[in-house]
Design an enzyme around this catalytic site. Structure first.
Site, mmCIF file in Angstrom:
data_model
loop_
_atom_site.group_PDB
_atom_site.id
_atom_site.type_symbol
_atom_site.label_atom_id
_atom_site.label_comp_id
_atom_site.label_asym_id
_atom_site.label_seq_id
_atom_site.Cartn_x
_atom_site.Cartn_y
_atom_site.Cartn_z
ATOM 1 N N TYR A 1 -66.788 -21.180 3.161
ATOM 2 C CA TYR A 1 -66.084 -22.144 2.318
ATOM 3 C C TYR A 1 -65.185 -21.368 1.365
ATOM 4 C CZ TYR A 1 -65.440 -25.847 -1.234
ATOM 5 O OH TYR A 1 -64.915 -26.761 -2.109
ATOM 6 N N ASP B 1 -63.383 -13.022 0.143
ATOM 7 C CA ASP B 1 -63.556 -14.101 -0.822
ATOM 8 C C ASP B 1 -64.851 -13.813 -1.588
ATOM 9 O OD1 ASP B 1 -63.786 -17.757 -0.719
ATOM 10 O OD2 ASP B 1 -64.114 -16.279 -2.315
ATOM 11 N N LYS C 1 -66.306 -17.985 -10.741
ATOM 12 C CA LYS C 1 -67.686 -18.093 -11.201
ATOM 13 C C LYS C 1 -68.039 -17.077 -12.294
ATOM 14 C CE LYS C 1 -68.992 -19.987 -6.709
ATOM 15 N NZ LYS C 1 -69.460 -21.366 -6.904
HETATM 16 P P1 KE4 Z 1 -64.261 -23.497 -6.912
HETATM 17 O O1 KE4 Z 1 -62.942 -24.150 -6.616
HETATM 18 O O2 KE4 Z 1 -65.423 -24.452 -6.685
HETATM 19 O O3 KE4 Z 1 -64.322 -22.819 -8.276
HETATM 20 O O4 KE4 Z 1 -64.444 -22.283 -5.868
HETATM 21 C C1 KE4 Z 1 -64.352 -22.542 -4.481
HETATM 22 C C2 KE4 Z 1 -65.120 -21.479 -3.726
HETATM 23 C C3 KE4 Z 1 -64.415 -20.496 -3.056
HETATM 24 N N1 KE4 Z 1 -65.046 -19.507 -2.386
HETATM 25 C C4 KE4 Z 1 -66.404 -19.443 -2.365
HETATM 26 C C5 KE4 Z 1 -67.066 -18.332 -1.608
HETATM 27 C C6 KE4 Z 1 -67.184 -20.429 -3.038
HETATM 28 O O5 KE4 Z 1 -68.532 -20.357 -2.982
HETATM 29 C C7 KE4 Z 1 -66.532 -21.461 -3.730
HETATM 30 C C8 KE4 Z 1 -67.288 -22.573 -4.446
HETATM 31 N N2 KE4 Z 1 -68.708 -22.589 -4.270
HETATM 32 C C9 KE4 Z 1 -69.328 -23.869 -4.328
HETATM 33 C C10 KE4 Z 1 -70.829 -23.675 -4.102
HETATM 34 N N3 KE4 Z 1 -71.133 -23.287 -2.796
HETATM 35 C C11 KE4 Z 1 -69.070 -24.570 -5.609
HETATM 36 C C12 KE4 Z 1 -69.985 -25.736 -5.901
HETATM 37 C C13 KE4 Z 1 -69.293 -27.050 -5.738
HETATM 38 O O6 KE4 Z 1 -68.449 -27.199 -4.823
HETATM 39 O O7 KE4 Z 1 -69.620 -27.952 -6.528
#
Ligand code: KE4
Length: 432
Positions: free
Chosen positions: A149, A244, A272
């Site tokens: 993701y 990533d 994060k």
């Molecule tokens: P954000 O846009 O949510 O800050 O980041 C996206 C993203 C990009 N790359 C990786 C490897 C990530 O894990 C994420 C976001 N992680 C999720 C949890 N698996 C965020 C939680 C959510 O979507 O509410």
């Protein structure tokens, strides 16, 4: 069934009202507990390794607001630094010294980063990095891996992990074919599949983007030689390698997975932890590539609140705390204790499980495994995971509400917290 000792009346009231106001009652889908059943608890406050919900129940937290709370929630030094910064304003929309400070820290920490740009989320960082990959190579296609993701931008919503996998969505309506036609996918840990994609798309692939340790299909580690193989293949085909590290950055090691595994990607995305709980994303890498970003170069990317002083302050203080000697040894020790303890408890109560940890990131699948990719992960007994999650929640342990997520520990978790969690898990598992 484990005795349901906690009262969640207020949570239920608040969540019922929320569902009239916001789609699914949440600001992000995975929070809705759709795949684990039951209702989410509504948080009132967090501190260290703990959560208190609006009914006053306390939980040991292994989500850590999905990664940022690696020093523990509301760390006193982060809070006091924010109080000080608040007096000087919340957003400038102009250069500030704080951006230089955090940029220098990120560049000093991450082996491959010579220049960095701050944004407001991991999604923004991944969106920008894809545009940059395409501009630098003058090629349109990109390879991602099933179950990984990279945020919710159109071109990444192809066999994506996290909430997309959790909700079993066949990718998302509203994403035009034109946005995903250039997104190629391969199974994680499958170098042959990547090699074939390069051979079938000669000189058309801008690069490969991946989670160097997967946290969005559950916890999946790279097989020996996988990351090295991707580095060789991308070099061979004049393509870029992009890590990533939104989730792994500053969690797997202070220098991220690239430090841990000794691989140098061309570009890296982060998020994060570097915001310490405030909205920060970032992307960075080779100077010759990053210099293409406006206004230094022609590749446009912008953001009103990017680099704002509050978020920079929280990020700076968080990284300072992580620099304290012994931080990562501690995180590895307590997280290994937790992962080993959970696996042992599950095996001794007759469940097929596999999983493990790397530093402060862990995961457990209800399948005998091994789990090398998303297809393997989908063989897990997700219904059993749901019952396990609910049982743990009712006994005061807050796990990520999806089999297709990873777990996170922090410097605030104590050995007592870990041992209590394992004991509760043993009880829940024996009644599962
Ligand atoms: P954000 O846009 O949510 O800050 O980041 C996206 C993203 C990009 N790359 C990786 C490897 C990530 O894990 C994420 C976001 N992680 C999720 C949890 N698996 C965020 C939680 C959510 O979507 O509410």
């Amino acid at each position: 069934m484990v005795n349901t000792t906690i009262k969640t009346t207020k949570s239920q009231e608040v969540f019922a009202a929320a569902q009239n106001l916001m789609p699914g009652g949440v600001s992000s889908p995975v929070r809705a507990f759709k795949s684990v059943g039951g209702q989410p608890i509504v948080f009132d406050r967090v501190k260290g390794a703990y959560i208190w919900d609006v009914d006053g129940n306390q939980y040991i937290d292994y989500v850590g607001t999905w990664g940022p709370a690696i020093c523990g929630h509301a760390h006193p030094e982060v809070i006091s630094a924010l109080h000080e910064a608040l007096e000087k304003g919340t957003s400038f929309g102009a250069p500030s010294v704080l951006e230089n400070v955090l940029a220098e820290m990120v560049i000093a920490a991450v082996p491959s980063i010579e220049m960095v740009r701050f944004v407001n989320s991991g999604t923004e960082a991944c969106m920008a990095v894809l545009r940059l990959m395409r501009a630098f190579t003058n090629r349109e296609k990109v390879i991602k891996f099933e179950g990984c993701y990279h945020g919710h931008a159109d071109m990444f919503l192809v066999k994506a992990g996290s909430g997309v996998a959790t909700l079993g969505l066949p990718d998302s309506p509203g994403v035009p074919k034109s946005a995903t036609v250039s997104t190629l996918t391969a199974p994680y840990n499958d170098l042959e599949a990547v090699k074939a994609l390069f051979e079938q798309n000669p000189d058309q692939i801008s690069g490969v983007i991946l989670e160097p340790v997967v946290g969005n299909a559950g916890f999946i580690t790279p097989d020996a030689g996988f990351l090295e193989g991707l580095r060789e293949l991308t070099h061979e085909h004049g393509a870029l390698l992009v890590f990533d590290e939104v989730m792994t950055g500053f969690r797997i090691a202070y220098g991220g997975a690239q430090e841990k595994f000794g691989i140098t990607p061309d570009l890296t995305t982060m998020g994060k932890v570097i915001g310490g709980g405030l909205p920060v994303g970032a992307y960075g890498g080779r100077r010759d590539i990053m210099s293409m970003i406006a206004p230094a170069g022609p590749v446009y990317q912008a953001g009103t609140l990017s680099g704002n002083p509050l978020a920079m302050t929280a990020g700076i203080k968080t990284l300072e705390l992580l620099q304290k000697p012994g931080s990562y040894e501690y995180l590895e020790r307590i997280t290994k204790r937790l992962a080993d303890g959970l696996l042992k408890a599950a095996q001794e109560t007759g469940h097929a499980v596999c999983g493990g940890n790397i530093s402060a990131m862990f995961g457990l699948f209800f399948t005998s495994g091994p789990v090398h990719n998303y297809e393997d992960a989908k063989k897990s007994d997700t219904a059993k995971f749901g019952r396990f999650h609910r049982g743990m929640l009712e006994r005061g342990v807050y796990l990520a509400p999806s089999q297709f997520e990873a777990g996170f520990t922090s410097l605030a978790h104590t050995e007592e917290d870990i041992d209590q969690t394992i004991a509760i898990a043993r009880d829940v598992l024996s009644n599962l």
